[in-house]
Scaffold this motif. Structure first.
Motif, mmCIF file in Angstrom:
data_model
loop_
_atom_site.group_PDB
_atom_site.id
_atom_site.type_symbol
_atom_site.label_atom_id
_atom_site.label_comp_id
_atom_site.label_asym_id
_atom_site.label_seq_id
_atom_site.Cartn_x
_atom_site.Cartn_y
_atom_site.Cartn_z
ATOM 1 N N SER A 110 0.818 -1.212 0.000
ATOM 2 C CA SER A 110 0.000 0.000 0.000
ATOM 3 C C SER A 110 0.855 1.266 0.000
ATOM 4 C CB SER A 110 -0.938 0.006 1.212
ATOM 5 O OG SER A 110 -1.878 -1.052 1.107
ATOM 6 N N LEU A 111 2.139 1.134 0.324
ATOM 7 C CA LEU A 111 3.054 2.280 0.323
ATOM 8 C C LEU A 111 3.893 2.300 -0.952
ATOM 9 C CD1 LEU A 111 4.267 2.110 4.043
ATOM 10 C CD2 LEU A 111 2.460 3.536 3.077
ATOM 11 N N VAL A 112 3.312 1.873 -2.046
ATOM 12 C CA VAL A 112 4.060 1.776 -3.302
ATOM 13 C C VAL A 112 4.545 3.155 -3.739
ATOM 14 C CG1 VAL A 112 1.908 1.910 -4.648
ATOM 15 C CG2 VAL A 112 3.965 0.924 -5.671
ATOM 16 N N GLY A 113 5.831 3.207 -4.116
ATOM 17 C CA GLY A 113 6.439 4.466 -4.535
ATOM 18 C C GLY A 113 6.342 4.688 -6.030
ATOM 19 N N GLU A 114 6.771 5.849 -6.455
ATOM 20 C CA GLU A 114 6.668 6.228 -7.863
ATOM 21 C C GLU A 114 7.523 5.352 -8.773
ATOM 22 O OE1 GLU A 114 5.048 7.958 -11.044
ATOM 23 O OE2 GLU A 114 4.431 8.241 -8.953
ATOM 24 N N PRO A 115 8.773 4.974 -8.394
ATOM 25 C CA PRO A 115 9.560 4.124 -9.302
ATOM 26 C C PRO A 115 8.890 2.784 -9.609
ATOM 27 C CG PRO A 115 10.978 5.122 -7.650
ATOM 28 C CD PRO A 115 9.574 5.421 -7.245
ATOM 29 N N ILE A 116 8.285 2.150 -8.608
ATOM 30 C CA ILE A 116 7.623 0.864 -8.852
ATOM 31 C C ILE A 116 6.393 1.070 -9.729
ATOM 32 C CG2 ILE A 116 6.514 -1.104 -7.764
ATOM 33 C CD1 ILE A 116 9.507 -0.943 -7.294
ATOM 34 N N ARG A 117 5.674 2.150 -9.485
ATOM 35 C CA ARG A 117 4.502 2.449 -10.310
ATOM 36 C C ARG A 117 4.912 2.695 -11.756
ATOM 37 N NH1 ARG A 117 -0.191 4.372 -8.428
ATOM 38 N NH2 ARG A 117 -0.153 6.054 -9.961
ATOM 39 N N GLU A 118 6.013 3.407 -11.945
ATOM 40 C CA GLU A 118 6.488 3.698 -13.300
ATOM 41 C C GLU A 118 6.950 2.430 -14.002
ATOM 42 O OE1 GLU A 118 9.927 6.415 -15.537
ATOM 43 O OE2 GLU A 118 9.477 6.724 -13.398
ATOM 44 N N LEU A 119 7.638 1.548 -13.263
ATOM 45 C CA LEU A 119 8.071 0.279 -13.850
ATOM 46 C C LEU A 119 6.859 -0.551 -14.259
ATOM 47 C CD1 LEU A 119 10.259 -1.799 -14.531
ATOM 48 C CD2 LEU A 119 10.140 -2.584 -12.154
ATOM 49 N N GLY A 120 5.848 -0.600 -13.405
ATOM 50 C CA GLY A 120 4.644 -1.336 -13.756
ATOM 51 C C GLY A 120 3.962 -0.775 -14.984
ATOM 52 N N SER A 121 3.916 0.553 -15.073
ATOM 53 C CA SER A 121 3.293 1.184 -16.237
ATOM 54 C C SER A 121 4.036 0.832 -17.516
ATOM 55 C CB SER A 121 3.249 2.698 -16.033
ATOM 56 O OG SER A 121 2.649 3.339 -17.143
ATOM 57 N N ASP A 122 5.380 0.773 -17.458
ATOM 58 C CA ASP A 122 6.163 0.406 -18.635
ATOM 59 C C ASP A 122 5.899 -1.032 -19.074
ATOM 60 O OD1 ASP A 122 7.264 2.904 -18.663
ATOM 61 O OD2 ASP A 122 9.163 2.324 -17.719
ATOM 62 N N CYS A 123 5.468 -1.870 -18.137
ATOM 63 C CA CYS A 123 5.209 -3.284 -18.434
ATOM 64 C C CYS A 123 3.730 -3.583 -18.650
ATOM 65 C CB CYS A 123 5.753 -4.154 -17.309
ATOM 66 S SG CYS A 123 7.544 -4.083 -17.109
ATOM 67 N N GLY A 124 2.881 -2.553 -18.669
ATOM 68 C CA GLY A 124 1.464 -2.772 -18.930
ATOM 69 C C GLY A 124 0.627 -3.042 -17.706
#
Length: 433
Positions: free
Chosen positions: A109-123
């Motif tokens: 639940s404390l997900v940061g911006e880098p992990i969110r960005e990596l997920g977005s790059d992978c769909g």
């Protein structure tokens, strides 16, 4: 003394190199994670992985050294990181995936911006920070009252034994952030989704907007196999891999369903085996093609030849290559479009097909394009030439041309008759003087 020195040098040399495919970098938020998730890391070590632990903000972080990747796998157990240390960033991780590296990502639940960005790059789209998956009808009795410790049914797992193994009988415990998959990305797999009564939102806030994810569209575990066969797994719960969740019993709050142990460990083992390519990896062995009855391929085939094609396919299983068994491998004989498509017959890992070449000459390919969920993409092409018949190989007289033959000879006969009549014709009338 010299023998001892040689032995020590060999020992140091052998210990400096991990088994190929086993070098793994583990990034954590805090060192305490090594204790709270000890069972998970112990299982990886027992399977031969060399784990290198570092904090996500370590100033010496790097995935590449002298132009080569120094790790085969990456485990991101640092969901709250705001900025990676050293030369590590989202672009570097994306390059690592493009280079064939495998990544396991655990969020919270404390997900940061880098992990969110990596997920977005992978769909994969993570919900906002401080949100969690909530299910008021499927939660554990040990929940603190926010209904975020949900009980996920094994029936919600993807139907792919190669990824999730034999589906665990016991339910799964999950506490973390929800995800959604990009519907336009066919490479993203819905490994585990929430029940129809779940949604993703901040449990401490009043619901004023439509949630990011609702019902079965809420993903708990997602996977990606890139076109270069690199694999990435996203799990929305870091606690999913914890010793607490591994050994915890399950007692459904509203139903009588109970289990002495969750199915988390079984699923986590299957996921890591898949994402780190311990299974589901195919490769092409020997490929051959000949005319039927011959042993060597010709320089060029001829139209209407009877040919035989054989391809060997192997599967990596239990740390060794074994013959692959399947009944759905197909061969295409392609010029621009397939002229022939046939199913290959399996004989202990050797797949064979016999067929007649089309009555069209050109440059063709024997093509095997095998793509199944859970397996690496298998692609093999072999280019050959197909020439027309030689002039001496055609029939002397073609049956369908007999009407034309008759018309030609009848015309010749008519000309001869007309010439004879014309030359020998004499007018019997005498001209008047």
């Amino acid at each position: 003394m010299a023998n001892v020195l040689v032995y020590l040098l060999l020992l140091c040399f052998s210990s400096s190199f991990a088994e190929p495919g086993k070098r793994t970098l583990v990034l954590v938020d805090s060192w305490s994670l090594r204790e709270t998730h000890s069972t998970f890391f112990k299982s990886l070590r027992e399977r031969g992985y060399e784990l290198t632990f570092k904090t996500a903000d370590d100033a010496t972080l790097a995935l590449v050294k002298y132009g080569e990747f120094i790790y085969d796998n990456l485990i991101l157990f640092s969901p709250s990181v705001e900025e990676f240390g050293g030369s590590m960033n989202v672009a570097a991780i994306t390059d690592f995936i493009d280079g064939g590296g495998n990544v396991l990502v655990a969020a919270s639940s404390l997900v940061g911006e880098p992990i969110r960005e990596l997920g977005s790059d992978c769909g994969v789209e993570f919900d906002e920070e401080k949100t969690a998956v909530i299910d008021h009808l499927n939660y554990d009795k040990s929940d603190t009252g926010k209904h975020t410790l949900i009980v996920a049914s094994p029936d919600n797992l993807i139907n792919a034994k190669m990824i999730v193994g034999d589906k665990p009988v016991n339910p799964l415990l999950f506490r973390g952030v929800g995800m959604t998959a990009d519907p336009d990305n066919p490479l993203v797999l819905n490994v585990l989704h929430a029940s129809s009564t779940a949604y993703s939102f901040n449990p401490d806030s009043k619901i004023s907007d439509y949630p990011h994810a609702v019902g079965e569209n809420t993903l708990l575990v997602a996977a990606l196999q890139a076109r270069n066969n690199a694999r990435v797994v996203f799990v929305g719960s870091l606690d999913f891999f914890s010793d607490e969740f591994y050994s915890s019993g399950i007692s459904h709050a509203l139903h009588k369903a109970m289990a002495h142990k969750s199915g988390n460990q079984d699923l986590a083992t299957a996921l890591t085996q898949w994402v780190f390519k311990e299974k589901g990896v195919l490769r092409v062995g020997k490929v051959s093609h000949t005319k039927q009855g011959e042993k060597q391929p010709p320089d060029a085939y001829q139209i209407l030849d009877n040919v035989e094609y054989t391809i060997g396919i192997e599967q990596y299983e239990k740390n060794k290559w074994m013959p692959y068994a399947a009944k759905d491998v197909q061969l295409e004989f392609v010029r621009i479009d397939p002229f022939v498509r046939t199913t290959l017959k399996d004989t202990n890992g050797k797949f064979q097909a016999k067929f007649k070449l089309p009555d069209v000459y050109g440059v063709y390919q024997f093509r095997v394009d095998y793509n199944r969920i859970g397996f690496t993409h298998l692609y093999s092409t072999t280019q050959v030439s197909v020439r027309p018949l030689e002039h001496t190989q055609y029939e002397r007289f073609i049956l369908s041309a007999y009407p034309y033959y008759f018309s030609a000879f009848s015309m010749m006969f008519g000309v001869v008759i007309f010439s004879l009549v014309f030359l020998h014709y004499k007018d019997t009338k005498h001209k008047k003087e």
